[in-house]
Design a protein around this motif. Structure first.
Motif: not given
Length: 194
Positions: A1-15
């Protein structure tokens, strides 16, 4: 699934999610990182991960609806199918929910419904509870009120500080979020929606 990841801070969960996708632990194609706070740490992570970044100040728009319309247009333009909120500190409004309702997940640092909203780790410490944790849930119009997909507890030690507890919860989140996404995708597949 083509996914967008939204973050407001450091982005550790994104990584953590991008790593899980690249290691084949979850069937995602991260295609965009969205940051609503230009200059946040997640922007450097996006660059290091080699992912496109959509960095925007919501205050540059007339109102929340205009911001979300611009965001939705960009997400649709690149064919996003799933949104993962990973430390995104805004409530999703009607425009985003209309376009991606049922395909937007969030991770929260507590065992919901306990301690919703901001400062969940501090709330748990102030309440004197012995266990808190992490929750992945579907996003709805409320604050951390959507249907729960997965949870994992974290024990609070006597000597725990807000910082030490936050780190323990983040370690759990980095494992739980990809697992919950995989579980969510399986449920979509079973319903014939993927």
């Amino acid at each position: 699934m083509r996914t967008a990841l939204f973050a407001s801070g450091s982005g550790s969960n994104v990584e953590a999610i991008v790593a899980a996708a690249r290691e084949g632990k979850v069937n995602l194609e991260p295609v965009l990182i969205v940051c609503d706070r230009p200059g946040a740490g997640v922007e450097k992570r996006a660059e290091r991960l080699g992912l496109p970044l959509f960095s925007v100040r919501p205050s540059d728009y007339k109102d929340k609806a205009a911001y979300e319309r611009a965001l939705t247009a960009e997400l649709k333009r690149i064919g996003v199918e799933l949104i993962l909120l990973a430390g995104y500190m805004r409530l999703a409004g009607p425009e985003l929910l209309r376009a991606f309702g049922g395909r937007m997940l969030n991770i929260h640092p507590s065992l919901l419904p306990s301690f919703p909203g901001l400062h969940a780790v501090r709330q748990a410490l102030e309440a004197g509870v012995k266990v808190t944790g992490a929750t992945v849930h579907l996003v709805d119009e409320g604050m951390d009120t959507g249907p729960i997909i997965a949870q994992k507890p974290v024990t609070i030690e006597e000597s725990e500080t807000e910082e030490s507890l936050q780190k323990k919860i983040q370690q759990v989140e980095h494992v739980l979020y990809p697992q919950a996404v995989q579980q969510f995708q399986q449920s979509l597949k079973e319903r014939g929606q993927q």
